[in-house]
Design a protein around this motif. Structure first.
Motif, mmCIF file in Angstrom:
data_model
loop_
_atom_site.group_PDB
_atom_site.id
_atom_site.type_symbol
_atom_site.label_atom_id
_atom_site.label_comp_id
_atom_site.label_asym_id
_atom_site.label_seq_id
_atom_site.Cartn_x
_atom_site.Cartn_y
_atom_site.Cartn_z
ATOM 1 N N ALA A 60 -19.273 -1.761 -7.597
ATOM 2 C CA ALA A 60 -18.555 -2.658 -6.651
ATOM 3 C C ALA A 60 -17.108 -2.495 -7.214
ATOM 4 C CB ALA A 60 -18.880 -4.169 -7.108
ATOM 5 N N LYS A 61 -16.711 -1.998 -8.242
ATOM 6 C CA LYS A 61 -15.267 -1.764 -8.535
ATOM 7 C C LYS A 61 -14.903 -0.406 -7.792
ATOM 8 C CE LYS A 61 -11.920 -0.788 -12.270
ATOM 9 N NZ LYS A 61 -11.696 -0.675 -13.656
ATOM 10 N N LYS A 62 -15.747 0.671 -8.020
ATOM 11 C CA LYS A 62 -15.297 1.680 -7.121
ATOM 12 C C LYS A 62 -15.203 1.483 -5.697
ATOM 13 C CE LYS A 62 -16.867 6.542 -6.673
ATOM 14 N NZ LYS A 62 -15.663 7.156 -6.050
ATOM 15 N N GLN A 63 -16.263 0.838 -5.192
ATOM 16 C CA GLN A 63 -16.217 0.633 -3.722
ATOM 17 C C GLN A 63 -15.037 -0.244 -3.527
ATOM 18 O OE1 GLN A 63 -19.613 -1.140 -2.229
ATOM 19 N NE2 GLN A 63 -18.880 -1.715 -0.232
ATOM 20 N N ALA A 64 -14.536 -1.377 -4.278
ATOM 21 C CA ALA A 64 -13.279 -2.038 -4.047
ATOM 22 C C ALA A 64 -11.884 -1.166 -3.960
ATOM 23 C CB ALA A 64 -13.275 -3.002 -5.238
ATOM 24 N N GLU A 65 -11.899 -0.443 -4.687
ATOM 25 C CA GLU A 65 -10.690 0.807 -4.772
ATOM 26 C C GLU A 65 -10.741 1.397 -3.485
ATOM 27 O OE1 GLU A 65 -10.935 3.132 -8.309
ATOM 28 O OE2 GLU A 65 -10.646 1.560 -9.450
ATOM 29 N N GLU A 66 -11.832 1.894 -3.090
ATOM 30 C CA GLU A 66 -11.939 2.576 -1.878
ATOM 31 C C GLU A 66 -11.386 1.659 -0.565
ATOM 32 O OE1 GLU A 66 -15.897 4.560 -1.819
ATOM 33 O OE2 GLU A 66 -15.319 5.750 -3.247
ATOM 34 N N GLU A 67 -12.192 0.595 -0.477
ATOM 35 C CA GLU A 67 -12.086 -0.512 0.467
ATOM 36 C C GLU A 67 -10.498 -0.848 0.599
ATOM 37 O OE1 GLU A 67 -14.226 -3.836 0.567
ATOM 38 O OE2 GLU A 67 -16.246 -2.748 1.075
ATOM 39 N N LEU A 68 -9.863 -1.069 -0.746
ATOM 40 C CA LEU A 68 -8.417 -1.595 -0.791
ATOM 41 C C LEU A 68 -7.396 -0.461 -0.116
ATOM 42 C CD1 LEU A 68 -8.532 -3.658 -3.826
ATOM 43 C CD2 LEU A 68 -7.936 -4.434 -1.713
ATOM 44 N N VAL A 69 -7.608 0.782 -0.706
ATOM 45 C CA VAL A 69 -7.138 1.948 0.072
ATOM 46 C C VAL A 69 -7.163 1.840 1.346
ATOM 47 C CG1 VAL A 69 -6.724 4.501 -0.068
ATOM 48 C CG2 VAL A 69 -6.923 3.212 -2.230
ATOM 49 N N ASP A 70 -8.373 2.090 1.856
ATOM 50 C CA ASP A 70 -8.731 1.980 3.330
ATOM 51 C C ASP A 70 -7.955 1.063 4.211
ATOM 52 O OD1 ASP A 70 -10.319 4.277 2.930
ATOM 53 O OD2 ASP A 70 -12.179 3.224 3.113
ATOM 54 N N ASP A 71 -8.092 -0.320 3.658
ATOM 55 C CA ASP A 71 -7.291 -1.344 4.288
ATOM 56 C C ASP A 71 -5.907 -1.285 4.359
ATOM 57 O OD1 ASP A 71 -9.844 -2.495 4.235
ATOM 58 O OD2 ASP A 71 -9.459 -4.187 2.898
ATOM 59 N N GLN A 72 -5.169 -0.502 3.220
ATOM 60 C CA GLN A 72 -3.756 -0.200 3.456
ATOM 61 C C GLN A 72 -3.374 0.604 4.548
ATOM 62 O OE1 GLN A 72 -1.392 -2.086 2.351
ATOM 63 N NE2 GLN A 72 -3.156 -3.676 1.585
ATOM 64 N N VAL A 73 -4.320 1.774 4.602
ATOM 65 C CA VAL A 73 -4.111 2.580 5.496
ATOM 66 C C VAL A 73 -4.220 2.184 6.869
ATOM 67 C CG1 VAL A 73 -5.097 4.904 6.589
ATOM 68 C CG2 VAL A 73 -4.764 4.560 4.124
ATOM 69 N N LYS A 74 -5.405 1.286 7.148
ATOM 70 C CA LYS A 74 -5.613 0.834 8.460
ATOM 71 C C LYS A 74 -4.400 -0.210 8.768
ATOM 72 C CE LYS A 74 -10.583 0.802 7.995
ATOM 73 N NZ LYS A 74 -11.638 0.148 7.683
ATOM 74 N N LEU A 75 -3.860 -1.051 7.761
ATOM 75 C CA LEU A 75 -2.895 -1.883 8.174
ATOM 76 C C LEU A 75 -1.508 -1.222 8.697
ATOM 77 C CD1 LEU A 75 -3.521 -4.811 5.565
ATOM 78 C CD2 LEU A 75 -3.597 -5.124 8.140
#
Length: 146
Positions: A60-75
C-alpha cells in the motif's frame, strides 16, 4: 563568550526543530511539479488503499507513492489545459460513494476517520480522478467512434 553563544544556538535549534515534529510539518519525501508530497500524505493514502483494497502495508505504501505522483501529474495537466475541478464536484463524488456503500457522507467520513484516514485524503484522490476524466473527455471527445 563561547558559553553564551552555544546556548543561543541550541535554543534556536530547538525552536526551529519543534514545529517540524508536528504532523502538519511532515517530512517532504517527493516533489512533483513543485508540489511537495509528504510522509503524512503517503501514510494517509496508504491507509486508504489498505482500507479499500485490502493490501498489505508495504504494498500500500509503494502504491500510495505512485498514485500521489500520478495524481499531481494529472492535476498539472488538467491545469495546463484549463480544467478546474470545483469543491462541489468533489463533494458530489464523495456523496455518491457514500450513497453506493449505503451511508450518509457524515457516516462515510466517520468510517474513514475510524480507520485513521482523513476524508480529505479520499477527496484529493477524487479531485485528481475527476480532473483526469475531464482531460480525457476534452482531448478525445471528437475522435472516438463506436
Amino acid at each position: 563568550m563561547r558559553l553564551r553563544i552555544v546556548p543561543v544556538f541550541f535554543g534556536l535549534a530547538l525552536m526551529l526543530a519543534a514545529p517540524l515534529a508536528t504532523p502538519s510539518h511532515a517530512a517532504i519525501k517527493i516533489i512533483v511539479n513543485d508540489v511537495p508530497i509528504t510522509d503524512y500524505d503517503i501514510s494517509q493514502r496508504a491507509r486508504l488503499i489498505t482500507m479499500t483494497q485490502r493490501k498489505s502495508a508495504s504494498i500500500a505504501k509503494k502504491q500510495a507513492e505512485e498514485e500521489l505522483v500520478d495524481d499531481q501529474v494529472k492535476l498539472a495537466e488538467a491545469e495546463r489545459v484549463g480544467i478546474d475541478v470545483s469543491k462541489s464536484e468533489v463533494d458530489n463524488a464523495f456523496n455518491n460513494i457514500a450513497r453506493n456503500v449505503k451511508m450518509s457522507p457524515a457516516q462515510l467520513s466517520k468510517a474513514l476517520r475510524s480507520g485513521g484516514v482523513q476524508p480529505d485524503t479520499l477527496k484529493e484522490r477524487l479531485k485528481a480522478q475527476l480532473a483526469w476524466n475531464q482531460v480525457l473527455r476534452s482531448r478525445f471527445s471528437g475522435r472516438i467512434e463506436v
